[in-house]
Design a protein around this motif. Structure first.
Motif, mmCIF file in Angstrom:
data_model
loop_
_atom_site.group_PDB
_atom_site.id
_atom_site.type_symbol
_atom_site.label_atom_id
_atom_site.label_comp_id
_atom_site.label_asym_id
_atom_site.label_seq_id
_atom_site.Cartn_x
_atom_site.Cartn_y
_atom_site.Cartn_z
ATOM 1 N N GLN A 538 0.804 -1.271 -0.114
ATOM 2 C CA GLN A 538 -0.086 -0.007 0.033
ATOM 3 C C GLN A 538 0.849 1.185 -0.138
ATOM 4 O O GLN A 538 0.437 2.066 -0.598
ATOM 5 C CB GLN A 538 -0.851 -0.186 1.269
ATOM 6 C CG GLN A 538 -2.043 -1.214 1.168
ATOM 7 C CD GLN A 538 -3.076 -1.272 2.441
ATOM 8 O OE1 GLN A 538 -2.685 -0.384 3.539
ATOM 9 N NE2 GLN A 538 -3.816 -2.027 2.535
ATOM 10 N N GLN A 539 2.112 1.293 0.845
ATOM 11 C CA GLN A 539 2.928 2.368 0.693
ATOM 12 C C GLN A 539 3.580 2.528 -0.563
ATOM 13 O O GLN A 539 3.640 3.513 -1.138
ATOM 14 C CB GLN A 539 4.139 1.984 2.089
ATOM 15 C CG GLN A 539 3.438 2.199 3.165
ATOM 16 C CD GLN A 539 4.403 1.772 4.355
ATOM 17 O OE1 GLN A 539 5.604 1.404 3.866
ATOM 18 N NE2 GLN A 539 4.350 1.922 5.622
ATOM 19 N N ALA A 540 3.723 1.312 -1.257
ATOM 20 C CA ALA A 540 4.448 1.469 -2.660
ATOM 21 C C ALA A 540 3.567 2.010 -3.641
ATOM 22 O O ALA A 540 3.771 2.878 -4.239
ATOM 23 C CB ALA A 540 4.937 0.190 -2.958
ATOM 24 N N GLU A 541 2.047 1.714 -3.393
ATOM 25 C CA GLU A 541 1.202 2.141 -4.351
ATOM 26 C C GLU A 541 0.959 3.596 -4.115
ATOM 27 O O GLU A 541 0.506 4.369 -5.055
ATOM 28 C CB GLU A 541 -0.083 1.377 -3.822
ATOM 29 C CG GLU A 541 -0.150 -0.199 -4.677
ATOM 30 C CD GLU A 541 -1.468 -0.572 -4.448
ATOM 31 O OE1 GLU A 541 -2.389 -0.171 -3.626
ATOM 32 O OE2 GLU A 541 -1.653 -1.880 -4.676
ATOM 33 N N LYS A 542 1.132 4.094 -2.797
ATOM 34 C CA LYS A 542 0.903 5.584 -2.625
ATOM 35 C C LYS A 542 2.120 6.339 -3.353
ATOM 36 O O LYS A 542 1.691 7.280 -3.736
ATOM 37 C CB LYS A 542 0.781 5.637 -1.105
ATOM 38 C CG LYS A 542 0.880 7.273 -0.642
ATOM 39 C CD LYS A 542 0.691 7.173 0.769
ATOM 40 C CE LYS A 542 0.265 8.782 1.160
ATOM 41 N NZ LYS A 542 0.242 9.018 2.522
ATOM 42 N N SER A 543 3.221 5.640 -3.160
ATOM 43 C CA SER A 543 4.402 6.451 -3.680
ATOM 44 C C SER A 543 4.291 6.295 -5.153
ATOM 45 O O SER A 543 4.402 7.510 -5.909
ATOM 46 C CB SER A 543 5.628 5.975 -3.296
ATOM 47 O OG SER A 543 6.963 6.173 -3.817
ATOM 48 N N LEU A 544 3.931 5.272 -5.912
ATOM 49 C CA LEU A 544 3.633 5.124 -7.091
ATOM 50 C C LEU A 544 2.674 6.103 -7.814
ATOM 51 O O LEU A 544 2.604 6.855 -8.841
ATOM 52 C CB LEU A 544 3.194 3.559 -7.594
ATOM 53 C CG LEU A 544 2.933 3.569 -9.026
ATOM 54 C CD1 LEU A 544 4.242 3.519 -9.873
ATOM 55 C CD2 LEU A 544 2.529 1.906 -9.233
#
Length: 845
Positions: A538-544
């Motif tokens: 989820q954190q990676a998706e937010k950054s993406l």
């Protein structure tokens, strides 16, 4: 006279037999003792001889009547007196004749002696003609019959348009009818008598029209108030004894219907019927043979009919002729290839004592190659003879089909082996009938060992029962889908997605079960592992997401075309200007495939280029022309591959710059350079090559001719008296003439595949390669004639009234011992000779 006598006796007998019985009460006391019969002396069937004694048919008839009735008959001649007065004076007298008395209808009463129906037999196509002749009594018609002197009967005598011809028999009448000598056959029939054999047969052969018997009756006449006399006459006619008396006379006077005696006629009829039966049988056999030939000819299979020895072929159909060549020998066929005939003959000899032979293979030479032919044969009767009907089956094609089927099976096996899922085929009895490598590997066995074994062998007892129940449902036509944990024999558990589908044959029956098993154990474990990494994702998706917003902002504000594609050509992001580069009116191309936007040729080129970039990993820069919204645009395009080091995300970044203005400037510069280069190689006045180009071309032509040892011809042409033309018409007119001459030479050199150049002033040269002297001379003459035919006026010329050209020609087989300069020298000599011997001509050295 005897013929008329016979005619009347015949008619009398027929009428006496057929007339119905008349019943009336007669007073025997009124019976006359004597009857006086007045006869017409002019009629040929009755009259008086020199003695004079009465004689003829009517006399014989009334004498027979006298014997039957016991009434004496006295004959007196009728000399044309008043008949009413004559018969009134003698109340026991009558008039008997063929002619109806004139102007006595009211004072006389008649009694019919006999009535005859007239039957006309004719060809069907003459129906309208015969009907008109009978109705209008004007259309002339010729009829033939068997009754002697029938033309004296009332019906024929009253129809002047009917010409009657007596015949010797019915066969002669039929012959005359079919030859057209007569129009119809006329037969007389007493009313209510049974039909004769001829009368029964003729309606099957010919059309029939019948005339009423009332129009052909014979009468006896008496005064109207002497009715009792006519009653006694009628009584005498109806007595049966009269028929018996007249019957022998009828036999003797009637013309035989067959033209021969009755006994001979019967035998002749039997012979004719026998011959007709033979003809019908032969015609039936012929029709059967024709029908058989039609059926065999229309067959889709190659068929032949051959003799019992196999050396003669009676019939070959179209399909057989498409395989083999045949030749005709008199009434039979033979194979064009003699070995084929020998093989067929040997095959036939082996099956002499059989009636049906199936599937014997022969190798026969066909139209284009050898064929493996499977022959089946059956004995038949063909055109009255025993023969063999042979069916040829080209098993060469079957072998090819079997090979193709084998290849298809191999392809299927390869596809089956490449499938990662576990695939197996289960029979209705629960046997494994096929499987792929994945299934074999998962069950720790081999394809050979697994085929034919029970599916339950690879499950524990409980799982085997569950699988058996599933198979029962699938065999009933229900597909099965499930995800479940199963326990293997080694007690290990695995999660599987299983599908079982029924397979149907051509009759719609389930003949097998297709089982597809996907091992989901690893996927399940991976899913569990991914659940633990959910927060990190989820954190990676937010950054993406933040990076995506940033990229969208960059693409939205980019002035030039910028786009990002994945390795499959899917557009991930693009600026608005990228749409114009792609030739699309859409503002946002994100999510679309490149090949669905570009035209086919451009899409295919870009797709192959992208694959090469992804393979090499190197960026490229190139120029591309795009036509969009009726505007021509040049782009300088840069494609750079990218690869995400943390995963398998790969693609290409594309950026482009509009270079249309600089490209147009470059194009103009190139056109200017091309024009300058052309001007340096071509004569500016005439447009043909100049001397500089000619010097290069002649060396090139010469060297190639040396290599091929081919002829090379040079023409040097000079306009006749052209200096005088310039002096008389002016140099401007002279330049125009040179331009026209240049165009003529260019046109002719294109026609003849030659090279032309301006040699200087009014001189031109033409190079002709690979042509012999005769051919080259025809080309030179064609050029000279074309210039003269242009008809350019030249009043100062010493050669013609028009502008003309003198041509010198030299031809050499090129070799190392000579060179192009010698060729030019020889052509120049020929030109000098042409000008010194009268101009406007071609001279050859």
């Amino acid at each position: 006279m005897r013929q008329f006598k016979k005619l009347f006796l015949s008619i009398s007998l027929i009428f006496s037999v057929c007339i119905s019985t008349y019943a009336t009460s007669l007073n025997i006391s009124d019976k006359p003792i004597k009857l006086t019969v007045y006869l017409d002396e002019a009629l040929p069937f009755s009259g008086f001889n020199a003695k004079p004694l009465a004689q003829g048919m009517l006399v014989d008839y009334w004498q027979e009547w006298s014997k039957v009735t016991a009434i004496n008959v006295e004959f007196k001649p009728y000399h044309g007196q008043n008949l009413t007065r004559l018969l009134t004076h003698d109340n026991m007298a009558i008039y008997s004749g063929l002619n109806t008395p004139v102007n006595t209808q009211n004072s006389l009463k008649s009694q019919a002696i006999m009535r005859l129906s007239s039957e006309f037999y004719y060809l069907s196509e003459n129906h309208l003609f015969i009907q008109n002749a009978l109705n209008d009594q004007r259309t002339p018609v010729v009829v033939g019959g068997l009754l002697p002197e029938a033309k004296l009967l009332p019906f024929i005598s009253h129809h002047s348009n009917i010409t009657y011809q007596e015949s010797t028999g019915i066969l002669a009448l039929l012959t005359s009818l079919y030859r057209g000598e007569i129009d119809s056959i006329l037969l007389f029939k007493v009313v209510d008598t049974p039909a004769t054999l001829i009368e029964k047969l003729l309606p099957y052969l010919l059309s029939l029209s019948e005339v009423s018997a009332d129009r052909n009756a014979l009468y006896a006449y008496s005064v109207a108030d002497n009715e009792s006399l006519l009653t006694w006459i009628k009584w005498g006619i109806e007595k049966e004894q009269l028929v018996a008396k007249l019957a022998p006379l009828l036999e003797s006077v009637t013309v035989s219907q067959w033209g021969v005696s009755k006994v001979t006629g019967r035998y002749l009829l039997i012979v004719l019927l026998f011959l007709l039966l033979i003809i019908l049988l032969k015609q039936s056999k012929k029709q059967k043979a024709q029908h058989l030939n039609y059926l065999l000819g229309e067959s889709l299979y190659p068929l032949i009919i051959c003799g019992l020895n196999g050396k003669e072929l009676y019939f070959t159909n179209t399909q057989a002729k498409s395989l083999f060549s045949f030749k005709k020998n008199k009434q039979v066929y033979l194979f064009e290839e003699s070995k084929n005939q020998l093989k067929l003959s040997q095959f036939i000899k082996k099956m002499t004592h059989q009636s049906i032979v199936k599937d014997t293979c022969l190798n026969l030479h066909g139209v284009s190659r050898f064929y493996d032919i499977e022959v089946s044969a059956k004995r038949i009767h063909y055109q009255g003879e025993s023969a063999w009907l042979c069916y040829f089956n080209d098993i060469t094609e079957q072998v090819k089909l079997q090979n193709d089927l084998h290849k298809e099976r191999e392809k299927f096996n390869k596809v089956l082996a490449s499938i990662s899922e576990q695939v197996s085929f289960i029979s209705p009895q629960g046997d494994i009938v096929g499987c792929n490598d994945s299934w074999v590997k998962a069950n720790n066995t081999t394809v050979l060992d697994a085929t034919g074994t029970k599916e339950a062998t690879y499950f524990n007892e409980s799982q085997a029962k569950i699988s058996a129940q599933q198979n029962i449902d699938v065999l009933a036509g229900e597909a099965f889908y499930a995800q479940e944990w199963i326990a293997q024999k080694n007690k290990a558990k695995k999660l599987i997605n299983q599908s079982k589908l029924p397979l149907y044959d051509q009759q719609g029956k389930v003949f097998s079960i297709l089982s597809v098993v996907t091992d989901m154990t690893a996927t399940h474990l991976l899913s569990e592992q991914l659940k633990g990494e959910s927060t990190q994702r989820q954190q990676a998706e937010k950054s993406l997401s933040q990076q995506t917003v940033l990229l969208e902002s960059i693409f939205a504000n980019a002035k030039g075309p910028v786009g990002v594609l994945d390795e499959k050509g899917l557009i991930l992001a693009a600026s608005r200007a990228f749409s114009a580069f792609m030739g699309s009116d859409l503002e946002d191309l994100s999510g679309l495939l490149q090949q669905n936007i570009l035209p086919y040729e451009r899409a295919d080129w870009h797709d192959r280029q992208n694959k090469e970039i992804m393979k090499s990993g190197e960026s490229i820069t190139f120029e591309e022309f795009v036509f969009f919204n009726n505007e021509e645009i040049w782009y300088e395009v840069n494609k750079t591959p990218f690869n995400d080091p943390t995963g398998d995300f790969r693609g290409i970044a594309i950026s482009a710059k509009n270079i249309t203005d600089s490209k147009n400037q470059q194009l103009k510069l190139e056109q200017a350079e091309s024009k300058l280069q052309r001007q340096s190689l071509h004569d500016p006045l005439t447009g043909v090559a100049n001397r500089r180009v000619f010097d290069e071309i002649i060396e090139e032509y010469w060297n190639k001719a040396v290599e091929k040892k081919a002829p090379l011809t040079l023409l040097i042409g000079d306009l006749d008296c052209f200096k005088s033309y310039n002096e008389a018409y002016g140099k401007s007119e002279g330049n125009e003439v040179l331009q026209v001459i240049g165009h003529i030479l260019q046109r002719k050199c294109v026609e003849h595949d030659c090279f032309v150049a301006r040699y200087g002033g009014d001189e031109f040269v033409v190079l002709i390669k690979d042509k012999n002297v005769t051919h080259a001379l025809r080309i030179a003459e064609d050029i000279r004639s074309a210039i003269e035919s242009e008809g350019i006026e030249h009043s100062k010329s010493l050669a013609s009234l028009f502008v003309t050209m003198s041509i010198g020609m030299a031809t050499q087989i090129a070799s190392d011992r000579s060179n192009s300069k010698l060729l030019i020298k020889e052509a120049d000599k020929a030109l000098f000779k042409a000008k010194s011997t009268g101009r406007n001509q071609v001279q050859v050295t």
